[in-house]
Scaffold this motif. Sequence first.
Motif, PDB file in Angstrom:
ATOM      1  N   ASN A   1       0.833  -1.202   0.000  1.00 26.08           N
ATOM      2  CA  ASN A   1       0.000   0.000   0.000  1.00 26.08           C
ATOM      3  C   ASN A   1       0.866   1.251   0.000  1.00 26.08           C
ATOM      4  N   GLY A   2       1.970   1.223   0.729  1.00 28.48           N
ATOM      5  CA  GLY A   2       2.893   2.350   0.743  1.00 28.48           C
ATOM      6  C   GLY A   2       3.529   2.558  -0.620  1.00 28.48           C
ATOM      7  N   ALA A   3       3.842   1.458  -1.301  1.00 28.07           N
ATOM      8  CA  ALA A   3       4.419   1.559  -2.638  1.00 28.07           C
ATOM      9  C   ALA A   3       3.414   2.170  -3.604  1.00 28.07           C
ATOM     10  N   THR A   4       2.145   1.796  -3.476  1.00 31.25           N
ATOM     11  CA  THR A   4       1.114   2.372  -4.340  1.00 31.25           C
ATOM     12  C   THR A   4       0.970   3.863  -4.069  1.00 31.25           C
ATOM     13  N   ARG A   5       0.991   4.241  -2.795  1.00 32.61           N
ATOM     14  CA  ARG A   5       0.912   5.669  -2.455  1.00 32.61           C
ATOM     15  C   ARG A   5       2.090   6.432  -3.045  1.00 32.61           C
TER      16      ARG A   5
ATOM     17  N   LEU B   1      -1.255   3.877 -22.941  1.00 35.06           N
ATOM     18  CA  LEU B   1      -2.273   4.353 -22.007  1.00 35.06           C
ATOM     19  C   LEU B   1      -3.630   3.717 -22.309  1.00 35.06           C
ATOM     20  N   ILE B   2      -3.971   3.596 -23.572  1.00 37.05           N
ATOM     21  CA  ILE B   2      -5.226   2.938 -23.958  1.00 37.05           C
ATOM     22  C   ILE B   2      -5.244   1.507 -23.450  1.00 37.05           C
ATOM     23  N   ASN B   3      -4.143   0.791 -23.649  1.00 45.48           N
ATOM     24  CA  ASN B   3      -4.064  -0.604 -23.195  1.00 45.48           C
ATOM     25  C   ASN B   3      -4.125  -0.704 -21.673  1.00 45.48           C
ATOM     26  N   ALA B   4      -3.444   0.211 -20.982  1.00 43.59           N
ATOM     27  CA  ALA B   4      -3.437   0.195 -19.513  1.00 43.59           C
ATOM     28  C   ALA B   4      -4.834   0.512 -18.967  1.00 43.59           C
ATOM     29  N   LEU B   5      -5.504   1.483 -19.570  1.00 43.41           N
ATOM     30  CA  LEU B   5      -6.863   1.830 -19.131  1.00 43.41           C
ATOM     31  C   LEU B   5      -7.833   0.668 -19.367  1.00 43.41           C
TER      32      LEU B   5
ATOM     33  N   ALA C   1      -4.566  -5.754  -8.144  1.00 50.30           N
ATOM     34  CA  ALA C   1      -4.968  -4.925  -7.006  1.00 50.30           C
ATOM     35  C   ALA C   1      -6.122  -4.011  -7.405  1.00 50.30           C
ATOM     36  N   GLY C   2      -7.299  -4.577  -7.588  1.00 49.34           N
ATOM     37  CA  GLY C   2      -8.453  -3.802  -8.016  1.00 49.34           C
ATOM     38  C   GLY C   2      -8.899  -2.761  -7.012  1.00 49.34           C
ATOM     39  N   VAL C   3      -8.861  -3.095  -5.734  1.00 43.38           N
ATOM     40  CA  VAL C   3      -9.292  -2.146  -4.699  1.00 43.38           C
ATOM     41  C   VAL C   3      -8.306  -0.981  -4.611  1.00 43.38           C
ATOM     42  N   GLU C   4      -7.026  -1.267  -4.703  1.00 45.33           N
ATOM     43  CA  GLU C   4      -6.030  -0.188  -4.697  1.00 45.33           C
ATOM     44  C   GLU C   4      -6.175   0.682  -5.935  1.00 45.33           C
ATOM     45  N   LEU C   5      -6.575   0.076  -7.026  1.00 48.28           N
ATOM     46  CA  LEU C   5      -6.758   0.797  -8.277  1.00 48.28           C
ATOM     47  C   LEU C   5      -7.850   1.854  -8.155  1.00 48.28           C
ATOM     48  N   ILE C   6      -8.893   1.557  -7.411  1.00 45.96           N
ATOM     49  CA  ILE C   6      -9.981   2.525  -7.226  1.00 45.96           C
ATOM     50  C   ILE C   6      -9.451   3.790  -6.565  1.00 45.96           C
ATOM     51  N   GLY C   7      -8.731   3.627  -5.464  1.00 38.47           N
ATOM     52  CA  GLY C   7      -8.189   4.792  -4.759  1.00 38.47           C
ATOM     53  C   GLY C   7      -7.186   5.562  -5.595  1.00 38.47           C
ATOM     54  N   ALA C   8      -6.350   4.834  -6.318  1.00 40.59           N
ATOM     55  CA  ALA C   8      -5.353   5.494  -7.163  1.00 40.59           C
ATOM     56  C   ALA C   8      -6.037   6.266  -8.292  1.00 40.59           C
TER      57      ALA C   8
ATOM     58  N   ILE D   1       3.284   8.967 -18.730  1.00 42.74           N
ATOM     59  CA  ILE D   1       4.153   7.790 -18.636  1.00 42.74           C
ATOM     60  C   ILE D   1       4.060   7.157 -17.256  1.00 42.74           C
ATOM     61  N   GLU D   2       4.092   7.965 -16.215  1.00 40.53           N
ATOM     62  CA  GLU D   2       3.998   7.438 -14.848  1.00 40.53           C
ATOM     63  C   GLU D   2       2.627   6.821 -14.585  1.00 40.53           C
ATOM     64  N   SER D   3       1.584   7.373 -15.182  1.00 41.42           N
ATOM     65  CA  SER D   3       0.241   6.803 -15.024  1.00 41.42           C
ATOM     66  C   SER D   3       0.163   5.417 -15.643  1.00 41.42           C
ATOM     67  N   VAL D   4       0.773   5.262 -16.811  1.00 44.82           N
ATOM     68  CA  VAL D   4       0.795   3.950 -17.458  1.00 44.82           C
ATOM     69  C   VAL D   4       1.524   2.948 -16.581  1.00 44.82           C
ATOM     70  N   ARG D   5       2.651   3.356 -16.035  1.00 38.56           N
ATOM     71  CA  ARG D   5       3.423   2.458 -15.169  1.00 38.56           C
ATOM     72  C   ARG D   5       2.637   2.062 -13.922  1.00 38.56           C
ATOM     73  N   LEU D   6       1.974   3.036 -13.308  1.00 41.34           N
ATOM     74  CA  LEU D   6       1.183   2.766 -12.107  1.00 41.34           C
ATOM     75  C   LEU D   6       0.050   1.792 -12.402  1.00 41.34           C
ATOM     76  N   MET D   7      -0.730   2.083 -13.433  1.00 42.35           N
ATOM     77  CA  MET D   7      -1.866   1.215 -13.732  1.00 42.35           C
ATOM     78  C   MET D   7      -1.415  -0.175 -14.165  1.00 42.35           C
ATOM     79  N   SER D   8      -0.342  -0.260 -14.933  1.00 39.07           N
ATOM     80  CA  SER D   8       0.162  -1.568 -15.350  1.00 39.07           C
ATOM     81  C   SER D   8       0.617  -2.392 -14.153  1.00 39.07           C
ATOM     82  N   ASP D   9       1.258  -1.729 -13.198  1.00 40.65           N
ATOM     83  CA  ASP D   9       1.707  -2.424 -11.994  1.00 40.65           C
ATOM     84  C   ASP D   9       0.518  -2.930 -11.177  1.00 40.65           C
TER      85      ASP D   9
END
Length: 125
Positions: free
Chosen positions: A32-36, A96-100, A66-73, A52-60
């Motif tokens: 959770n700290g890493a996601t934050r 970004l399209i693929n990550a979304l 981590a669907g629940v963490e994805l909601i908060g992010a 670019i960072e958004s793609v990396r975050l969502m891909s990770d």
Amino acid sequence: MRAFLIPALLILIGGSLAVLAIIWLRSLQQRNGATRDRVERVLSAIGAARCIESVRLMSDLVQRGAGVELIGAWERIEMPLLQAIPDCPPDYKVELINALDAAARICPRRETSASMLTMRNSLLA
């Protein structure tokens, strides 16, 4: 002697379970700290770097499931990402399209998933 064996085994098993629970909770807290930290990295990025960072975050998050963490992010990065889309490099728009799309598939909340798909569809046009 046998009278002490059963309580000693129960204490040993209970202690082992407590240690395993502590280890599991710490790993969960670190994730959770890493996601934050990753969300903060997205928010502090400017222009194309935010995309670019958004793609990396969502891909990770998708890779970890981590669907629940994805909601908060997503709640925190949606508007800043929307502002950064015009600066997004063309190669990363496909990423970004693929990550979304992948994130929308694992997201447990329907409204959040619909929001991701709306952004994805706007990038396709």
